[in-house]
Design a protein around this motif. Structure first.
Motif, PDB file in Angstrom:
ATOM      1  N   SER A 118       0.815  -1.225  -0.025  1.00 50.47           N
ATOM      2  CA  SER A 118      -0.069   0.152  -0.084  1.00 50.47           C
ATOM      3  C   SER A 118       0.781   1.295   0.148  1.00 50.47           C
ATOM      4  CB  SER A 118      -1.088   0.122   1.290  1.00 50.47           C
ATOM      5  OG  SER A 118      -1.890  -0.982   1.088  1.00 50.47           O
ATOM      6  N   ASN A 119       2.035   1.014   0.290  1.00 50.44           N
ATOM      7  CA  ASN A 119       2.881   2.368   0.426  1.00 50.44           C
ATOM      8  C   ASN A 119       4.453   2.065  -0.196  1.00 50.44           C
ATOM      9  OD1 ASN A 119       3.577   4.963   1.049  1.00 50.44           O
ATOM     10  ND2 ASN A 119       3.995   4.559   3.219  1.00 50.44           N
ATOM     11  N   ASN A 146      -4.264  -0.128  -2.513  1.00 52.19           N
ATOM     12  CA  ASN A 146      -4.860   0.733  -1.604  1.00 52.19           C
ATOM     13  C   ASN A 146      -5.490   0.305  -0.432  1.00 52.19           C
ATOM     14  OD1 ASN A 146      -5.492   3.329  -0.950  1.00 52.19           O
ATOM     15  ND2 ASN A 146      -7.469   3.597  -1.988  1.00 52.19           N
ATOM     16  N   ASN A 170      -4.520   0.313   2.656  1.00 52.08           N
ATOM     17  CA  ASN A 170      -4.593   1.196   3.826  1.00 52.08           C
ATOM     18  C   ASN A 170      -5.546   2.076   3.838  1.00 52.08           C
ATOM     19  OD1 ASN A 170      -3.150   2.585   2.055  1.00 52.08           O
ATOM     20  ND2 ASN A 170      -1.399   2.857   3.257  1.00 52.08           N
ATOM     21  N   LYS A 171      -6.030   2.435   2.352  1.00 53.96           N
ATOM     22  CA  LYS A 171      -6.878   3.590   2.265  1.00 53.96           C
ATOM     23  C   LYS A 171      -6.314   4.858   2.391  1.00 53.96           C
ATOM     24  CE  LYS A 171     -10.302   0.723   1.174  1.00 53.96           C
ATOM     25  NZ  LYS A 171     -10.498   0.462  -0.371  1.00 53.96           N
ATOM     26  N   LYS A 172      -5.135   5.027   2.288  1.00 57.59           N
ATOM     27  CA  LYS A 172      -4.326   6.281   2.721  1.00 57.59           C
ATOM     28  C   LYS A 172      -3.729   6.885   1.185  1.00 57.59           C
ATOM     29  CE  LYS A 172      -3.249   5.167   7.392  1.00 57.59           C
ATOM     30  NZ  LYS A 172      -2.310   5.005   8.359  1.00 57.59           N
ATOM     31  N   GLN A 181       0.406  -8.519   6.507  1.00 54.86           N
ATOM     32  CA  GLN A 181      -0.617  -7.845   7.446  1.00 54.86           C
ATOM     33  C   GLN A 181       0.364  -6.592   8.140  1.00 54.86           C
ATOM     34  OE1 GLN A 181      -1.901 -10.882  10.159  1.00 54.86           O
ATOM     35  NE2 GLN A 181      -3.251 -12.011   8.740  1.00 54.86           N
ATOM     36  N   LYS A 241       4.109  -3.930   7.670  1.00 59.22           N
ATOM     37  CA  LYS A 241       5.067  -3.242   6.891  1.00 59.22           C
ATOM     38  C   LYS A 241       6.532  -4.025   6.897  1.00 59.22           C
ATOM     39  CE  LYS A 241       6.342   0.046  10.501  1.00 59.22           C
ATOM     40  NZ  LYS A 241       6.026   1.471  10.821  1.00 59.22           N
ATOM     41  N   ARG A 281       1.413  -5.423   3.298  1.00 58.14           N
ATOM     42  CA  ARG A 281       0.025  -4.369   3.357  1.00 58.14           C
ATOM     43  C   ARG A 281       0.552  -2.872   3.312  1.00 58.14           C
ATOM     44  NH1 ARG A 281      -3.586  -5.226   8.192  1.00 58.14           N
ATOM     45  NH2 ARG A 281      -2.064  -3.871   9.149  1.00 58.14           N
ATOM     46  N   ASP A 282       1.312  -2.654   4.480  1.00 58.74           N
ATOM     47  CA  ASP A 282       1.469  -1.345   4.784  1.00 58.74           C
ATOM     48  C   ASP A 282       2.736  -0.291   4.203  1.00 58.74           C
ATOM     49  OD1 ASP A 282      -0.855  -1.665   6.232  1.00 58.74           O
ATOM     50  OD2 ASP A 282       0.216  -2.164   8.135  1.00 58.74           O
TER      51      ASP A 282
END
Length: 447
Positions: A162-163, A186, A188-190, A401, A403, A418-419
């Motif tokens: 996600s990042n 996306n 993490n919706k950020k 689940q 980073k 994920r992060d």
């Protein structure tokens, strides 16, 4: 002899004066009426003339708009006795300025014509854009791409998460001179923020931040000229740094694009399914073919921010829109599976070459490590490798689940998280295909 009276033979002096006064009043009245009539007729003729000129101007503007041409101030006026104040899309257009028209966009037009008699005529209208058909990204069928490992292999995925935060000026390259893909989801919706002076030089870049923003706060180069084939971005793009650049043979952005600094988007073909706003004189969008579905607004006096041929967005066919890979993050095996297949179960400790580690929680390593090769770490939490110093690590870091953090000289391999993936100490980052670590007949540590 009796005296003769003046009143008997002619006008008296009083009568004569009265007659002169009346005659003067009549002359003044008639002159005033004639002057007013003449002024009215001249004013009417001025208005008719200015209106005729305005009709010619708006016709030229409509023709240029329909044909995606440039609307230039100097081409609109052919009468030297008339001056004009012109505004297009709320932008003041000077005597030597032009605006690139886009036929699919509505165009706000307002101008005031003035002649030498200071007579004005103002026209304000909207030239409507031609109807356009929205196009969405085509997603390939999962069945065609097989399981997750096959998917990573097929799309040459290097970083999936996600990042993406790479510190300093670390380059992100490929071990095979240009292959490899970066896939940002996306989950993490950020917002995705680029804050390093990085060069992300892989073959394909897929970013899905639909509903959020991709913000360039630094001079990150997303893609590299002559190396990156494709960049697709779902979400609004905001370019807040003059050194920020997006390169690619084909660039597709499914969202609005805002240039707040002298940034550059450059490719062979650029497709924007949204609006474009230029807030900086030197900002530039450059390509052989440029398709923009929304409104182009220039908030500076420079009308040359777009370099290339603007084409009608609605003429794009569905198969001309780049595909976004359909890759969903996998799940873990049963805990017992890892011990049965040669994985050490632990949450810390030193690494060795060819080691396989499964962590039921976070995995954290603070001790300095020499170079390590072919390392696979599977973690149900975060993975933190904080002290590789001047050493290099090759392998797979899998934290679906959490980073992944790497602080060292160099990392080669694949990151699934994920992060997001973040680095420290300005390392070099190199993509290697997953089949370098998991061969065709090897047990796969996720499903």
């Amino acid at each position: 002899m009796a005296k003769k009276r003046l009143g008997q033979d002619g006008l008296s002096l009083v009568e004569l004066l009265a007659a002169l006064v009346i005659a003067s009043l009549l002359i003044v009245l008639i002159s005033s009426v004639l002057t007013s009539t003449l002024k009215f007729n001249n004013g009417t003729q001025d208005t008719i003339h200015l209106r005729q000129e305005s009709n010619k101007i708006i016709t030229q503007i409509r023709n240029s708009h329909q044909n995606n041409g440039e609307i230039c101030y100097q081409n609109l006026l052919d009468n030297g006795d008339i001056s004009m104040k012109l505004t297009l899309d709320h932008i003041n257009i000077g005597k030597y300025s032009c605006l690139q028209a886009v036929s699919t966009n509505d165009l706000a037009v307002m101008f005031t014509l003035s002649n030498e008699s200071d007579k004005d005529y103002t026209l304000s209208t909207v030239v409507e854009g031609r109807e356009r058909t929205p196009i969405s990204i085509a997603i390939p069928d999962k069945k065609e791409d097989g399981d997750f490992v096959d998917m990573l292999d097929l799309h040459d995925v290097f970083v999936y998460g996600s990042n993406l935060f790479i510190s300093g000026s670390s380059p992100l390259n490929s071990a095979t001179n240009g292959s490899g893909s970066v896939v940002i989801n996306n989950l993490n919706k950020k917002n995705l923020e680029f804050v390093g002076d990085n060069r992300i030089s892989v073959q394909k870049i897929y970013i899905d931040k639909l509903g959020n923003e991709v913000v360039f706060k630094s001079s990150t180069h997303l893609g590299e000229a002559k190396k990156t084939e494709l960049v697709t971005i779902n979400g609004n793009v905001i370019l807040n740094n003059g050194g920020a650049k997006i390169y690619g043979d084909t660039i597709y952005i499914n969202g609005d694009v805002t240039f707040t600094d002298s940034s550059v988007i450059e490719g062979k073909k650029i497709i924007i399914n949204g609006n474009v706003v230029f807030k900086n004189w030197s900002a530039e969008m450059k390509a052989n073919e440029i398709y923009i579905s929304g409104v182009v607004r220039n908030e500076t006096s420079n009308t040359k921010n777009i370099v290339g041929t603007l084409k009608d967005y609605k003429n794009l066919k569905k198969d001309q829109i780049p595909e976004h890979p359909s890759i969903s993050i996998p799940t873990f095996r049963e805990d017992s599976w890892y011990s049965k297949n040669g994985y050490e179960t632990r949450t810390n400790g030193n690494l060795s070459n060819d080691i396989r580690i499964y962590s039921p929680g976070n995995f954290k390593l603070d001790n300095w490590q020499p170079n390590k090769k072919n390392v696979v770490i599977i973690s149900k939490g975060d993975i933190e490798l904080n002290n590789f110093g001047g050493s290099e690590l090759t392998g797979i870091l899998f934290a679906p689940q959490g980073k992944v953090t790497f602080v060292g000289q160099a990392f080669k391999g694949i990151v699934i998280t994920r992060d997001g993936f973040s680095t420290g100490s300005n390392p070099s980052i190199t993509y290697m295909n997953i089949r370098e670590f998991i061969k065709e007949n090897d047990p796969v540590p996720f499903q």
